[in-house]
Motif scaffolding. Structure first.
Motif, PDB file in Angstrom:
ATOM      1  N   GLY A  57      34.934  -7.436  21.667  1.00  0.00           N
ATOM      2  CA  GLY A  57      33.485  -7.344  21.891  1.00  0.00           C
ATOM      3  C   GLY A  57      32.954  -8.571  22.610  1.00  0.00           C
ATOM      4  O   GLY A  57      33.704  -9.524  22.862  1.00  0.00           O
ATOM      5  N   PRO A  58      31.659  -8.545  22.921  1.00  0.00           N
ATOM      6  CA  PRO A  58      31.047  -9.705  23.574  1.00  0.00           C
ATOM      7  C   PRO A  58      30.815 -10.843  22.584  1.00  0.00           C
ATOM      8  O   PRO A  58      30.730 -10.615  21.375  1.00  0.00           O
ATOM      9  N   TRP A  93      18.572  -4.127  20.911  1.00  0.00           N
ATOM     10  CA  TRP A  93      17.721  -5.303  21.127  1.00  0.00           C
ATOM     11  C   TRP A  93      17.722  -6.250  19.940  1.00  0.00           C
ATOM     12  O   TRP A  93      17.609  -5.749  18.834  1.00  0.00           O
ATOM     13  N   GLY A 105      27.999 -13.329  31.839  1.00  0.00           N
ATOM     14  CA  GLY A 105      26.835 -12.575  31.397  1.00  0.00           C
ATOM     15  C   GLY A 105      25.534 -13.280  31.695  1.00  0.00           C
ATOM     16  O   GLY A 105      25.428 -14.495  31.554  1.00  0.00           O
ATOM     17  N   ASN A 122      19.959  -6.978  31.984  1.00  0.00           N
ATOM     18  CA  ASN A 122      21.169  -7.674  31.527  1.00  0.00           C
ATOM     19  C   ASN A 122      22.289  -7.381  32.514  1.00  0.00           C
ATOM     20  O   ASN A 122      22.526  -6.216  32.869  1.00  0.00           O
ATOM     21  N   ILE A 123      22.976  -8.439  32.931  1.00  0.00           N
ATOM     22  CA  ILE A 123      24.117  -8.301  33.835  1.00  0.00           C
ATOM     23  C   ILE A 123      25.348  -8.820  33.107  1.00  0.00           C
ATOM     24  O   ILE A 123      25.291  -9.878  32.476  1.00  0.00           O
ATOM     25  N   LEU A 160      21.910 -12.440  30.296  1.00  0.00           N
ATOM     26  CA  LEU A 160      21.169 -11.547  29.404  1.00  0.00           C
ATOM     27  C   LEU A 160      19.703 -11.978  29.347  1.00  0.00           C
ATOM     28  O   LEU A 160      18.843 -11.342  29.917  1.00  0.00           O
ATOM     29  N   GLY A 161      19.418 -13.039  28.599  1.00  0.00           N
ATOM     30  CA  GLY A 161      18.053 -13.556  28.575  1.00  0.00           C
ATOM     31  C   GLY A 161      17.111 -12.750  27.704  1.00  0.00           C
ATOM     32  O   GLY A 161      15.893 -12.833  27.861  1.00  0.00           O
ATOM     33  N   ASN A 162      17.657 -11.964  26.778  1.00  0.00           N
ATOM     34  CA  ASN A 162      16.777 -11.196  25.895  1.00  0.00           C
ATOM     35  C   ASN A 162      16.071 -12.116  24.906  1.00  0.00           C
ATOM     36  O   ASN A 162      14.958 -11.813  24.465  1.00  0.00           O
ATOM     37  N   ILE A 163      16.722 -13.213  24.550  1.00  0.00           N
ATOM     38  CA  ILE A 163      16.159 -14.140  23.558  1.00  0.00           C
ATOM     39  C   ILE A 163      15.592 -15.373  24.253  1.00  0.00           C
ATOM     40  O   ILE A 163      14.427 -15.706  24.076  1.00  0.00           O
ATOM     41  N   TRP A 208      28.079 -12.666  22.691  1.00  0.00           N
ATOM     42  CA  TRP A 208      26.637 -12.739  22.430  1.00  0.00           C
ATOM     43  C   TRP A 208      26.286 -11.891  21.219  1.00  0.00           C
ATOM     44  O   TRP A 208      26.686 -10.717  21.129  1.00  0.00           O
ATOM     45  N   GLY A 209      25.578 -12.505  20.282  1.00  0.00           N
ATOM     46  CA  GLY A 209      25.197 -11.793  19.069  1.00  0.00           C
ATOM     47  C   GLY A 209      26.325 -11.630  18.071  1.00  0.00           C
ATOM     48  O   GLY A 209      26.177 -10.945  17.067  1.00  0.00           O
TER      49      GLY A 209
END
Lengths: 141, 141
Positions: A109-110, B107, A84, B82-83, A86-89, A112-113
């Motif tokens: 599930g993933p 998000w 993955g 996101n990938i 992502l880079g949202n955070i 992340w988070g």
């Protein structure tokens, strides 16, 4: 191809330990005992999206990601590797490579988070760092 | 490089509409109005991990993923792409490329495993399929 003034993002610095530097990426072990988890960070300042990198660097990055994924699967005998970006955070470009198994703490599930990071016990972290650095070895050709 | 007998997994078939075939991957629009979301499926039978593909195909796959990501960001003006290549549920190799924005339905977490897919209204789905197929256009060189 890499930036001599590259600085790792403080959050990645806090959550990981360094394993090895390949030609483009610094490979980090995520200090979370719930999942065998490697992070690749291209040593390039200011990159956020993969397509921010020049094409030649993208080719190297994906070759390094594929090699890390293959080695991690062989070493852990995981059922599935999750990759993955992502880079949202944390906006500094970094790619996750995670070994997954049925019944792990986030399955299916993933990661992340999902819940909260649980650090390794100090001795285990040291041993795993040595093991994973040896597993990764020199850069993929 | 591709398999003439390639069959798309039934779950991917049910959740998406086809956009375009590039040399390696079939590009699909995820029918989920919560997120602009493309899926690339290499038309190769039996691949589950990216490193199951020969090196030459991996190079093409990542080039196609990078191109789709770049085009999706330009088209949607998203804050972050996101990938992800997970495959914990659908084992057929597929790579997600998702446009993300602050305040979207997941998000800053990942879209995978977040809530329930909300299909587009039929007219909107048709228009977006046309728009995204044009956006993707011919294969990246």
């Amino acid at each position: 191809m890499t930036d001599p003034n590259f600085d790792l993002h403080a959050q990645l610095e806090a959550d990981t330990v360094p394993l090895v530097d390949w030609p483009l990426a610094r490979l980090l072990l995520m200090n979370d005992r719930r999942f065998p988890w490697i992070i690749l960070v291209p040593r390039v300042s200011g990159a956020s999206e993969i397509f921010d990198l020049p094409a030649s660097a993208r080719t190297v990055l994906w070759r390094e990601v594929d090699a890390a994924a293959s080695k991690l699967k062989a070493e852990t005998r995981a059922l599935k590797i999750n990759i993955g970006a992502l880079g949202n955070i944390v906006r500094q470009l970094h790619i996750h490579v995670v070994a997954r198994n049925e019944g792990d703490g986030a399955w299916p599930g993933p990661v992340w988070g999902s819940g909260t990071r649980i650090p390794y016990e100090a001795g285990r972290l040291k041993a795993l760092t040595t093991q994973f650095a040896a597993m990764l070895g020199s850069a993929p050709s």
